[in-house]
Motif scaffolding. Structure first.
Motif, PDB file in Angstrom:
ATOM      1  N   GLY A   8       0.823  -1.194   0.000  1.00 11.29           N
ATOM      2  CA  GLY A   8       0.000   0.000   0.000  1.00 11.29           C
ATOM      3  C   GLY A   8       0.854   1.239   0.000  1.00 11.29           C
ATOM      4  O   GLY A   8       2.083   1.178   0.056  1.00 11.29           O
ATOM      5  N   SER A   9       0.178   2.371  -0.055  1.00 16.06           N
ATOM      6  CA  SER A   9       0.916   3.631  -0.006  1.00 16.06           C
ATOM      7  C   SER A   9       1.314   3.975   1.428  1.00 16.06           C
ATOM      8  O   SER A   9       2.300   4.649   1.656  1.00 16.06           O
ATOM      9  CB  SER A   9       0.091   4.770  -0.607  1.00 16.06           C
ATOM     10  OG  SER A   9      -1.096   4.977   0.135  1.00 16.06           O
ATOM     11  N   PHE A  10       0.516   3.508   2.398  1.00  8.38           N
ATOM     12  CA  PHE A  10       0.771   3.784   3.816  1.00  8.38           C
ATOM     13  C   PHE A  10       1.007   5.285   4.022  1.00  8.38           C
ATOM     14  O   PHE A  10       1.999   5.706   4.589  1.00  8.38           O
ATOM     15  CB  PHE A  10       1.939   2.955   4.340  1.00  8.38           C
ATOM     16  CG  PHE A  10       1.728   1.475   4.166  1.00  8.38           C
ATOM     17  CD1 PHE A  10       0.750   0.810   4.883  1.00  8.38           C
ATOM     18  CD2 PHE A  10       2.476   0.748   3.262  1.00  8.38           C
ATOM     19  CE1 PHE A  10       0.534  -0.557   4.722  1.00  8.38           C
ATOM     20  CE2 PHE A  10       2.265  -0.618   3.096  1.00  8.38           C
ATOM     21  CZ  PHE A  10       1.300  -1.272   3.827  1.00  8.38           C
ATOM     22  N   ASN A  11       0.040   6.055   3.539  1.00  9.34           N
ATOM     23  CA  ASN A  11       0.163   7.517   3.519  1.00  9.34           C
ATOM     24  C   ASN A  11      -0.996   8.159   4.269  1.00  9.34           C
ATOM     25  O   ASN A  11      -1.907   8.682   3.654  1.00  9.34           O
ATOM     26  CB  ASN A  11       0.174   7.997   2.067  1.00  9.34           C
ATOM     27  CG  ASN A  11       0.524   9.459   1.944  1.00  9.34           C
ATOM     28  OD1 ASN A  11       1.573   9.872   2.390  1.00  9.34           O
ATOM     29  ND2 ASN A  11      -0.340  10.235   1.332  1.00  9.34           N
ATOM     30  N   ILE A  13       0.465   5.455   7.526  1.00 13.01           N
ATOM     31  CA  ILE A  13       0.099   4.174   8.124  1.00 13.01           C
ATOM     32  C   ILE A  13      -0.793   4.487   9.322  1.00 13.01           C
ATOM     33  O   ILE A  13      -0.634   5.519   9.974  1.00 13.01           O
ATOM     34  CB  ILE A  13       1.350   3.374   8.529  1.00 13.01           C
ATOM     35  CG1 ILE A  13       0.951   1.960   8.878  1.00 13.01           C
ATOM     36  CG2 ILE A  13       2.132   4.040   9.618  1.00 13.01           C
ATOM     37  CD1 ILE A  13       2.072   0.980   8.836  1.00 13.01           C
ATOM     38  N   HIS A  14      -1.770   3.630   9.591  1.00 12.29           N
ATOM     39  CA  HIS A  14      -2.699   3.906  10.702  1.00 12.29           C
ATOM     40  C   HIS A  14      -3.033   2.615  11.449  1.00 12.29           C
ATOM     41  O   HIS A  14      -2.592   1.521  11.063  1.00 12.29           O
ATOM     42  CB  HIS A  14      -3.954   4.612  10.199  1.00 12.29           C
ATOM     43  CG  HIS A  14      -4.615   3.945   9.032  1.00 12.29           C
ATOM     44  ND1 HIS A  14      -5.354   2.796   9.148  1.00 12.29           N
ATOM     45  CD2 HIS A  14      -4.621   4.267   7.723  1.00 12.29           C
ATOM     46  CE1 HIS A  14      -5.814   2.449   7.959  1.00 12.29           C
ATOM     47  NE2 HIS A  14      -5.370   3.318   7.071  1.00 12.29           N
ATOM     48  N   HIS A  17      -4.167  -0.644   9.691  1.00 14.62           N
ATOM     49  CA  HIS A  17      -3.111  -1.448   9.064  1.00 14.62           C
ATOM     50  C   HIS A  17      -2.521  -2.421  10.091  1.00 14.62           C
ATOM     51  O   HIS A  17      -2.323  -3.599   9.812  1.00 14.62           O
ATOM     52  CB  HIS A  17      -1.982  -0.562   8.520  1.00 14.62           C
ATOM     53  CG  HIS A  17      -2.357   0.296   7.361  1.00 14.62           C
ATOM     54  ND1 HIS A  17      -2.198   1.660   7.393  1.00 14.62           N
ATOM     55  CD2 HIS A  17      -2.866   0.002   6.149  1.00 14.62           C
ATOM     56  CE1 HIS A  17      -2.586   2.168   6.227  1.00 14.62           C
ATOM     57  NE2 HIS A  17      -3.005   1.172   5.458  1.00 14.62           N
ATOM     58  N   VAL A  35       5.670  -6.629   4.201  1.00 19.94           N
ATOM     59  CA  VAL A  35       5.088  -5.299   4.053  1.00 19.94           C
ATOM     60  C   VAL A  35       5.842  -4.576   2.940  1.00 19.94           C
ATOM     61  O   VAL A  35       7.069  -4.475   2.968  1.00 19.94           O
ATOM     62  CB  VAL A  35       5.160  -4.521   5.377  1.00 19.94           C
ATOM     63  CG1 VAL A  35       4.599  -3.121   5.218  1.00 19.94           C
ATOM     64  CG2 VAL A  35       4.418  -5.279   6.481  1.00 19.94           C
ATOM     65  N   PRO A  37       5.691  -1.045   0.900  1.00 14.62           N
ATOM     66  CA  PRO A  37       5.165   0.283   0.557  1.00 14.62           C
ATOM     67  C   PRO A  37       5.413   0.590  -0.926  1.00 14.62           C
ATOM     68  O   PRO A  37       6.476   0.274  -1.460  1.00 14.62           O
ATOM     69  CB  PRO A  37       5.946   1.238   1.452  1.00 14.62           C
ATOM     70  CG  PRO A  37       7.056   0.463   2.054  1.00 14.62           C
ATOM     71  CD  PRO A  37       6.854  -0.981   1.763  1.00 14.62           C
ATOM     72  N   ARG A  53       7.563   7.553   4.421  1.00 15.43           N
ATOM     73  CA  ARG A  53       6.558   6.492   4.565  1.00 15.43           C
ATOM     74  C   ARG A  53       7.213   5.174   4.944  1.00 15.43           C
ATOM     75  O   ARG A  53       6.688   4.422   5.760  1.00 15.43           O
ATOM     76  CB  ARG A  53       5.745   6.350   3.274  1.00 15.43           C
ATOM     77  CG  ARG A  53       4.837   7.545   3.046  1.00 15.43           C
ATOM     78  CD  ARG A  53       3.997   7.431   1.796  1.00 15.43           C
ATOM     79  NE  ARG A  53       4.801   7.512   0.591  1.00 15.43           N
ATOM     80  CZ  ARG A  53       4.960   6.515  -0.282  1.00 15.43           C
ATOM     81  NH1 ARG A  53       4.332   5.369  -0.130  1.00 15.43           N
ATOM     82  NH2 ARG A  53       5.715   6.683  -1.352  1.00 15.43           N
ATOM     83  N   THR A  54       8.375   4.906   4.378  1.00 12.27           N
ATOM     84  CA  THR A  54       9.111   3.693   4.715  1.00 12.27           C
ATOM     85  C   THR A  54       9.490   3.690   6.193  1.00 12.27           C
ATOM     86  O   THR A  54       9.328   2.688   6.891  1.00 12.27           O
ATOM     87  CB  THR A  54      10.371   3.561   3.836  1.00 12.27           C
ATOM     88  OG1 THR A  54       9.954   3.460   2.476  1.00 12.27           O
ATOM     89  CG2 THR A  54      11.200   2.357   4.221  1.00 12.27           C
ATOM     90  N   VAL A  57       6.433   2.951   8.309  1.00 11.65           N
ATOM     91  CA  VAL A  57       6.062   1.537   8.248  1.00 11.65           C
ATOM     92  C   VAL A  57       6.982   0.711   9.150  1.00 11.65           C
ATOM     93  O   VAL A  57       6.519  -0.128   9.927  1.00 11.65           O
ATOM     94  CB  VAL A  57       6.112   1.027   6.785  1.00 11.65           C
ATOM     95  CG1 VAL A  57       6.100  -0.482   6.723  1.00 11.65           C
ATOM     96  CG2 VAL A  57       4.966   1.605   5.989  1.00 11.65           C
TER      97      VAL A  57
END
Length: 73
Positions: A8-11, A13-14, A17, A35, A37, A53-54, A57
């Motif tokens: 996913g984009s994990f933009n 992450i929440h 997830h 996982v 990204p 983002r990385t 994550v």
């Protein structure tokens, strides 16, 4: 070994997830989750930098066993 891919984009992450991964592992659906990204969004959505983002994550999942990160361009 059964491996689950979670991309996913994990933009950003929440918690959902994290809940998904914990539940899949708890139920024994897979032995390990990778996982992944994405670098760019398929539909052109503006994203925070890939590096940021990385890092999010990795920090979010660092205390969960059976997680591997596949980070690349």
């Amino acid at each position: 070994m059964r491996i689950g891919l979670f991309g996913g984009s994990f933009n950003p992450i929440h918690n959902s997830h994290i809940k998904i991964i914990n539940e899949v592992l708890r139920q024994g659906i897979v032995d390990e989750i990778w996982v992944i990204p994405c670098y760019n969004h398929n539909f052109g959505k503006d994203l925070v930098s890939f590096e940021a983002r990385t890092e999010m994550v990795i920090r979010a999942f660092e205390n969960i066993d059976n997680i591997r990160f596949h980070i690349g361009y």
